[in-house]
Motif scaffolding. Structure first.
Motif, PDB file in Angstrom:
ATOM      1  N   UNK A   1      71.524  -0.951  44.427  1.00  0.00           N
ATOM      2  CA  UNK A   1      70.593  -1.407  43.397  1.00  0.00           C
ATOM      3  C   UNK A   1      71.152  -2.604  42.637  1.00  0.00           C
ATOM      4  N   UNK A   2      72.462  -2.612  42.402  1.00  0.00           N
ATOM      5  CA  UNK A   2      73.081  -3.759  41.742  1.00  0.00           C
ATOM      6  C   UNK A   2      72.951  -5.003  42.618  1.00  0.00           C
ATOM      7  N   UNK A   3      73.117  -4.822  43.929  1.00  0.00           N
ATOM      8  CA  UNK A   3      73.011  -5.949  44.857  1.00  0.00           C
ATOM      9  C   UNK A   3      71.607  -6.536  44.864  1.00  0.00           C
ATOM     10  N   UNK A   4      70.611  -5.683  44.736  1.00  0.00           N
ATOM     11  CA  UNK A   4      69.219  -6.136  44.809  1.00  0.00           C
ATOM     12  C   UNK A   4      68.664  -6.585  43.462  1.00  0.00           C
ATOM     13  N   UNK A   5      69.377  -6.271  42.374  1.00  0.00           N
ATOM     14  CA  UNK A   5      68.903  -6.588  41.035  1.00  0.00           C
ATOM     15  C   UNK A   5      69.711  -7.739  40.446  1.00  0.00           C
ATOM     16  N   UNK A   6      69.086  -8.904  40.240  1.00  0.00           N
ATOM     17  CA  UNK A   6      69.826 -10.070  39.732  1.00  0.00           C
ATOM     18  C   UNK A   6      70.111 -10.020  38.237  1.00  0.00           C
TER      19      UNK A   6
ATOM     20  N   UNK B   1      68.690 -15.132  50.970  1.00  0.00           N
ATOM     21  CA  UNK B   1      68.570 -15.986  52.158  1.00  0.00           C
ATOM     22  C   UNK B   1      68.246 -15.191  53.421  1.00  0.00           C
ATOM     23  N   UNK B   2      68.094 -13.883  53.266  1.00  0.00           N
ATOM     24  CA  UNK B   2      67.755 -13.001  54.388  1.00  0.00           C
ATOM     25  C   UNK B   2      68.829 -13.013  55.484  1.00  0.00           C
ATOM     26  N   UNK B   3      70.065 -13.266  55.072  1.00  0.00           N
ATOM     27  CA  UNK B   3      71.174 -13.232  56.021  1.00  0.00           C
ATOM     28  C   UNK B   3      71.698 -11.810  56.215  1.00  0.00           C
ATOM     29  N   UNK B   4      71.614 -11.015  55.152  1.00  0.00           N
ATOM     30  CA  UNK B   4      72.190  -9.666  55.174  1.00  0.00           C
ATOM     31  C   UNK B   4      71.231  -8.692  54.518  1.00  0.00           C
TER      32      UNK B   4
ATOM     33  N   UNK C   1      68.502 -14.719  64.485  1.00  0.00           N
ATOM     34  CA  UNK C   1      67.844 -15.026  63.223  1.00  0.00           C
ATOM     35  C   UNK C   1      67.604 -13.777  62.383  1.00  0.00           C
ATOM     36  N   UNK C   2      67.727 -12.612  62.973  1.00  0.00           N
ATOM     37  CA  UNK C   2      67.478 -11.379  62.224  1.00  0.00           C
ATOM     38  C   UNK C   2      68.653 -11.103  61.292  1.00  0.00           C
TER      39      UNK C   2
END
Length: 290
Positions: free
Chosen positions: A220-225, A247-250, A206-207
């Protein structure tokens, strides 16, 4: 069906078991390749490709034997199944299969000289007390010639290297962040595939999986929508990555360039950096003298 005992040799891949774990190599395959090409007595070299090689197709190049070139590169592609150390070099020479020149054949010969230095190198799979899935993604930017970048990623399961890839991107990236972002997408897709495979084998977790990247802008691009000019060329990729983060998958933690293991899949490294990367990836030669 017949029980033939523990696997020792299959389709050119040798399997050796010890207290340290399972070791995969293609030593006999390498020696056969060197023998068939008359390179058994060649002078060995420490790395498969020259730094800053600048290989490209030239109009006035001296042509090489196309059939021989294609056969050699084909055999090297199969060898790279257990030799991630030659993955980048093989990726580069495979780009010129349609029209090889003397400089391209010289690059193939250099790979053979590198193989002569350690034909028994391979991957060691050992127990590390976990089944965590993580990866490293990296990219070059605007390479000489067509200005397309090369993506590279490595994935580990339980501390063991299981998949890797070095491939030129299909389109030209307008910035290094864009090139890194495209490589990040390929790495995340590989992690998701491994997670599904591990789940089918009964090893679910689950981690969130971690994909290490050495480009702060791409992270930063990945974390900024928020959509802006720097991401309009990779909008689909951006939404895909952001969804997996939400979704906390990655997770996409930062790693310094010196610790970026995927570096060897996007460029030719110096002898010292290359040797250091092999140790970190778990690439050994059990046949080497102590």
């Amino acid at each position: 069906m017949k029980d033939l005992g523990n696997l020792k040799y299959f389709l050119g891949i040798e399997v050796n078991r010890s207290n340290q774990g399972i070791f995969l190599s293609q030593r006999k395959y390498v020696l056969d390749l060197l023998r068939d090409t008359g390179m058994l007595n060649c002078e060995p070299i420490k790395s498969p490709m020259e730094q800053n090689h600048g290989l490209e197709e030239c109009k006035d190049q001296i042509p090489a034997n196309k059939g021989r070139y294609q056969r050699l590169v084909g055999r090297l592609i199969y060898l790279s199944h257990t030799r991630p150390d030659i993955a980048y070099a093989v990726s580069v020479v495979s780009r010129f299969m349609h029209n090889p020149g003397k400089q391209h054949m010289d690059a193939v010969v250099r790979i053979l000289r590198y193989l002569k230095s350690a034909p028994g190198k391979g991957l060691l799979f050992s127990k590390h007390g976990n089944t965590d899935i993580l990866g490293y993604s990296d990219s070059s930017w605007a390479e000489k010639g067509d200005r397309k970048s090369t993506s590279g990623y490595l994935t580990f399961v339980g501390g063991n290297l299981v998949t890797w890839k070095s491939k030129k991107q299909k389109v030209v990236s307008l910035s290094s962040a864009e090139a890194e972002y495209r490589a990040m997408v390929k790495g995340i897709c590989e992690l998701l595939w491994l997670k599904g495979l591990m789940g089918e084998l009964g090893f679910s977790s689950q981690s969130p999986m971690k994909l290490f990247c050495d480009n702060q802008s791409a992270i930063k691009i990945a974390e900024n929508p928020v959509q802006h000019d720097r991401t309009k060329h990779v909008e689909i990729d951006r939404n895909f990555i952001y969804e997996k983060l939400e979704n906390n998958e990655v997770e996409v933690p930062y790693v310094s360039t010196k610790r970026q293991l995927a570096d060897m899949l996007t460029k030719a490294l110096s002898h010292s950096d290359f040797a250091d990367s092999l140790v970190k990836l778990g690439i050994y030669d059990i046949y080497a003298p102590p």
